[in-house]
Design a protein around this motif. Structure first.
Motif, PDB file in Angstrom:
ATOM      1  N   ASP A 164      38.084 -36.892  -8.410  1.00  0.00           N
ATOM      2  CA  ASP A 164      38.873 -38.217  -9.039  1.00  0.00           C
ATOM      3  C   ASP A 164      39.759 -37.802 -10.285  1.00  0.00           C
ATOM      4  O   ASP A 164      39.881 -38.814 -11.085  1.00  0.00           O
ATOM      5  CB  ASP A 164      37.937 -39.367  -9.178  1.00  0.00           C
ATOM      6  N   ASN A 165      40.057 -36.514 -10.571  1.00  0.00           N
ATOM      7  CA  ASN A 165      40.628 -36.222 -11.926  1.00  0.00           C
ATOM      8  C   ASN A 165      41.885 -35.731 -11.599  1.00  0.00           C
ATOM      9  O   ASN A 165      42.363 -36.002 -10.514  1.00  0.00           O
ATOM     10  CB  ASN A 165      39.615 -34.784 -12.442  1.00  0.00           C
ATOM     11  N   ASP A 166      42.487 -35.337 -12.546  1.00  0.00           N
ATOM     12  CA  ASP A 166      44.024 -35.212 -12.679  1.00  0.00           C
ATOM     13  C   ASP A 166      44.536 -33.983 -11.398  1.00  0.00           C
ATOM     14  O   ASP A 166      45.519 -34.205 -10.944  1.00  0.00           O
ATOM     15  CB  ASP A 166      44.666 -34.849 -14.116  1.00  0.00           C
ATOM     16  N   PHE A 167      43.615 -33.175 -11.477  1.00  0.00           N
ATOM     17  CA  PHE A 167      43.910 -32.148 -10.658  1.00  0.00           C
ATOM     18  C   PHE A 167      44.263 -32.604  -8.891  1.00  0.00           C
ATOM     19  O   PHE A 167      44.967 -32.042  -8.200  1.00  0.00           O
ATOM     20  CB  PHE A 167      42.678 -30.978 -10.438  1.00  0.00           C
ATOM     21  N   LYS A 172      45.929 -36.000  -3.175  1.00  0.00           N
ATOM     22  CA  LYS A 172      45.816 -37.233  -2.747  1.00  0.00           C
ATOM     23  C   LYS A 172      47.178 -37.912  -2.198  1.00  0.00           C
ATOM     24  O   LYS A 172      47.075 -38.810  -1.214  1.00  0.00           O
ATOM     25  CB  LYS A 172      44.755 -38.057  -3.697  1.00  0.00           C
ATOM     26  N   GLU A 173      48.186 -37.876  -3.081  1.00  0.00           N
ATOM     27  CA  GLU A 173      49.260 -38.306  -2.639  1.00  0.00           C
ATOM     28  C   GLU A 173      50.055 -37.749  -1.334  1.00  0.00           C
ATOM     29  O   GLU A 173      50.554 -38.211  -0.607  1.00  0.00           O
ATOM     30  CB  GLU A 173      50.412 -38.185  -3.844  1.00  0.00           C
ATOM     31  N   TYR A 174      49.760 -36.490  -1.171  1.00  0.00           N
ATOM     32  CA  TYR A 174      49.994 -35.924   0.000  1.00  0.00           C
ATOM     33  C   TYR A 174      49.252 -36.226   1.259  1.00  0.00           C
ATOM     34  O   TYR A 174      49.884 -36.334   2.188  1.00  0.00           O
ATOM     35  CB  TYR A 174      49.844 -34.207  -0.432  1.00  0.00           C
ATOM     36  N   TRP A 175      48.061 -36.754   0.875  1.00  0.00           N
ATOM     37  CA  TRP A 175      47.180 -37.147   2.245  1.00  0.00           C
ATOM     38  C   TRP A 175      47.951 -38.463   2.473  1.00  0.00           C
ATOM     39  O   TRP A 175      48.156 -38.823   3.654  1.00  0.00           O
ATOM     40  CB  TRP A 175      45.784 -37.468   1.693  1.00  0.00           C
ATOM     41  N   LEU A 186      53.472 -29.409  -4.298  1.00  0.00           N
ATOM     42  CA  LEU A 186      52.120 -28.729  -4.397  1.00  0.00           C
ATOM     43  C   LEU A 186      52.349 -27.129  -4.163  1.00  0.00           C
ATOM     44  O   LEU A 186      51.331 -26.338  -4.459  1.00  0.00           O
ATOM     45  CB  LEU A 186      51.107 -29.022  -3.139  1.00  0.00           C
ATOM     46  N   ARG A 187      53.550 -26.690  -4.188  1.00  0.00           N
ATOM     47  CA  ARG A 187      53.878 -25.379  -4.230  1.00  0.00           C
ATOM     48  C   ARG A 187      53.260 -24.389  -5.371  1.00  0.00           C
ATOM     49  O   ARG A 187      53.081 -23.510  -5.475  1.00  0.00           O
ATOM     50  CB  ARG A 187      55.470 -25.022  -3.642  1.00  0.00           C
ATOM     51  N   SER A 188      53.314 -25.423  -6.548  1.00  0.00           N
ATOM     52  CA  SER A 188      53.196 -24.770  -7.807  1.00  0.00           C
ATOM     53  C   SER A 188      51.603 -24.258  -7.870  1.00  0.00           C
ATOM     54  O   SER A 188      51.299 -23.322  -8.743  1.00  0.00           O
ATOM     55  CB  SER A 188      53.540 -25.660  -8.794  1.00  0.00           C
ATOM     56  N   PHE A 189      50.897 -24.823  -7.011  1.00  0.00           N
ATOM     57  CA  PHE A 189      49.472 -24.478  -6.965  1.00  0.00           C
ATOM     58  C   PHE A 189      49.415 -22.957  -6.217  1.00  0.00           C
ATOM     59  O   PHE A 189      48.203 -22.498  -6.336  1.00  0.00           O
ATOM     60  CB  PHE A 189      48.690 -25.505  -5.986  1.00  0.00           C
ATOM     61  N   ALA A 261      23.959 -23.447  -7.664  1.00  0.00           N
ATOM     62  CA  ALA A 261      24.331 -22.661  -8.716  1.00  0.00           C
ATOM     63  C   ALA A 261      25.784 -23.020  -9.039  1.00  0.00           C
ATOM     64  O   ALA A 261      26.776 -22.450  -8.311  1.00  0.00           O
ATOM     65  CB  ALA A 261      24.160 -21.398  -8.373  1.00  0.00           C
ATOM     66  N   TRP A 262      26.123 -23.896  -9.849  1.00  0.00           N
ATOM     67  CA  TRP A 262      27.345 -24.556 -10.078  1.00  0.00           C
ATOM     68  C   TRP A 262      28.115 -24.299 -11.401  1.00  0.00           C
ATOM     69  O   TRP A 262      27.530 -24.429 -12.439  1.00  0.00           O
ATOM     70  CB  TRP A 262      27.313 -26.056  -9.868  1.00  0.00           C
ATOM     71  N   GLY A 263      29.361 -23.812 -11.181  1.00  0.00           N
ATOM     72  CA  GLY A 263      30.270 -23.312 -12.595  1.00  0.00           C
ATOM     73  C   GLY A 263      30.571 -24.819 -13.196  1.00  0.00           C
ATOM     74  O   GLY A 263      31.347 -25.378 -12.589  1.00  0.00           O
ATOM     75  N   LYS A 264      29.903 -25.111 -13.968  1.00  0.00           N
ATOM     76  CA  LYS A 264      29.978 -26.348 -14.797  1.00  0.00           C
ATOM     77  C   LYS A 264      31.167 -26.811 -15.475  1.00  0.00           C
ATOM     78  O   LYS A 264      31.609 -27.962 -15.753  1.00  0.00           O
ATOM     79  CB  LYS A 264      28.971 -26.757 -15.676  1.00  0.00           C
ATOM     80  N   ASN A 265      32.060 -25.747 -15.878  1.00  0.00           N
ATOM     81  CA  ASN A 265      33.330 -25.823 -16.565  1.00  0.00           C
ATOM     82  C   ASN A 265      34.514 -26.007 -15.358  1.00  0.00           C
ATOM     83  O   ASN A 265      35.711 -25.769 -15.916  1.00  0.00           O
ATOM     84  CB  ASN A 265      33.667 -24.770 -17.400  1.00  0.00           C
ATOM     85  N   ASP A 266      34.315 -26.054 -14.185  1.00  0.00           N
ATOM     86  CA  ASP A 266      35.240 -26.314 -13.172  1.00  0.00           C
ATOM     87  C   ASP A 266      36.074 -27.409 -13.326  1.00  0.00           C
ATOM     88  O   ASP A 266      35.506 -28.322 -13.339  1.00  0.00           O
ATOM     89  CB  ASP A 266      34.740 -26.032 -11.903  1.00  0.00           C
ATOM     90  N   ALA A 267      37.432 -27.082 -13.335  1.00  0.00           N
ATOM     91  CA  ALA A 267      38.334 -28.217 -13.351  1.00  0.00           C
ATOM     92  C   ALA A 267      38.668 -28.979 -11.951  1.00  0.00           C
ATOM     93  O   ALA A 267      39.162 -30.163 -11.770  1.00  0.00           O
ATOM     94  CB  ALA A 267      39.558 -28.005 -14.052  1.00  0.00           C
ATOM     95  N   ILE A 268      38.419 -28.015 -10.961  1.00  0.00           N
ATOM     96  CA  ILE A 268      38.777 -28.650  -9.712  1.00  0.00           C
ATOM     97  C   ILE A 268      37.486 -29.285  -9.015  1.00  0.00           C
ATOM     98  O   ILE A 268      37.612 -30.501  -8.636  1.00  0.00           O
ATOM     99  CB  ILE A 268      39.164 -27.338  -8.617  1.00  0.00           C
TER     100      ILE A 268
END
Length: 317
Positions: A164-167, A172-175, A186-189, A261-268
């Protein structure tokens, strides 16, 4: 003169011995093999190592990489496990038919990987779920719970928490509206800068992240037609959240032993997506790692050790 000769020869012999040691072949159990199998007319590339009579670990990669993300983990597990890591269609070294010739949905990726496991005769396995690997792997688990011995979850969601973050907003708009305008946004991704960001954001020390990572990924993303493949999957990702309740019911009913085993700093997929697993699972080994999205790039040794300990306990009980 003899003394000088002996002095000169001694280091040379030492060097020869060192080179001989270094040149010793990798043991058969940990040597990684690079193979291709036909699934529904597609070439599906995979990496494989370890004895085939050992417990199998199926490694399912994320976006935008491939089985390449497991290149260090595979030999670290292969002495005691049969390790298999496929590339999905459109990724890595697998076939990448155009969007006109293949339906790039998560249902279809799961269909291909299901047939892949059956073709290889993988009757039981533990699944490593990461990013795109989560919706592929949970589809397999729901279809065939009897085949899944355990789960290893690394930055892969089965809950709404964390997405539910900015990423996620433009995705979600595309969905909601699969317009050309929303797709082009989304091509910038799919650019080199975005790929580098995925590998480096949230890591402790960016100098530990090899440029070989984006050097491998970006040329594949830049192949003609591949952006359309990735846009199709961005849209199809919208099919996953409605299935979350089904996946959660699978967890509650079947209670697969699970290592997180989760990378806690993941922005996605931030750490908020890791905690809900504890609501539904009774047997969960939970670890938040101080790193980013591709946690294996910085903490491969840590994750390998966690997996070895976890599987050593779960598969012998």
């Amino acid at each position: 003169m003899t003394t000088l000769k002996n002095i000169a020869i001694a280091p040379a012999l030492t060097a020869v011995g060192s080179f001989a040691d270094a040149a010793e072949p990798t043991t058969p159990t940990t040597q990684v093999l690079h193979r291709t199998v036909k699934i529904d007319g597609l070439d599906i590339f995979y990496r494989e190592a370890g004895p085939k009579d050992a417990p199998t670990v199926l490694l399912l990669h994320g976006f935008p990489t491939s089985s390449h993300m497991f290149r260090n983990l595979i030999p670290a597990l292969a002495d005691k496990h049969h390790v298999v890591a496929p590339d999905y269609p459109g990724f890595g070294s697998s076939s990448a038919p155009s969007v006109n010739d293949f339906d790039y949905t998560f249902d279809n990726l799961a269909n291909v990987i299901e047939k892949f496991t059956e073709t290889l005769g993988l009757e039981k396995y533990s699944i490593y779920l990461m990013d795109y690997g989560a919706p592929v792997g949970f589809r397999l688990a729901v279809r065939h719970p009897e085949r899944v011995q355990s789960l290893i979850v690394q930055n892969g969601n089965a809950y709404d928490d964390g997405i539910d973050n900015d990423f996620w907003e433009p995705i979600k708009e595309y969905w909601k509206d699969r317009s050309k305008e929303n797709g082009d946004g989304l091509r910038s991704f799919l650019t080199l800068d975005a790929t580098k960001w995925q590998f480096t954001h949230g890591v402790r020390n960016v100098e530990t992240i090899s440029p070989d990572t984006w050097g491998h990924v970006q040329p594949l993303l830049d192949r003609p037609g591949n952006q359309e493949i990735q846009l199709a999957l961005f849209f199809s990702y919208g099919s996953n959240p409605p299935l979350y309740p089904q996946w959660q019911e699978y967890l509650r009913k079947h209670q697969p032993p699970t290592l997180i085993a989760w990378g806690k700093n993941d922005a996605i997929f931030p750490a908020a997506g890791a905690h809900p697993y504890k609501r539904d699972l009774k047997n969960v080994d939970f670890h938040l790692l101080d790193t980013g999205h591709f946690a294996l790039e910085e903490d491969d040794a840590v994750i390998a050790s966690l997996i070895r300990g976890f599987l050593g306990k779960q598969l012998t009980e």
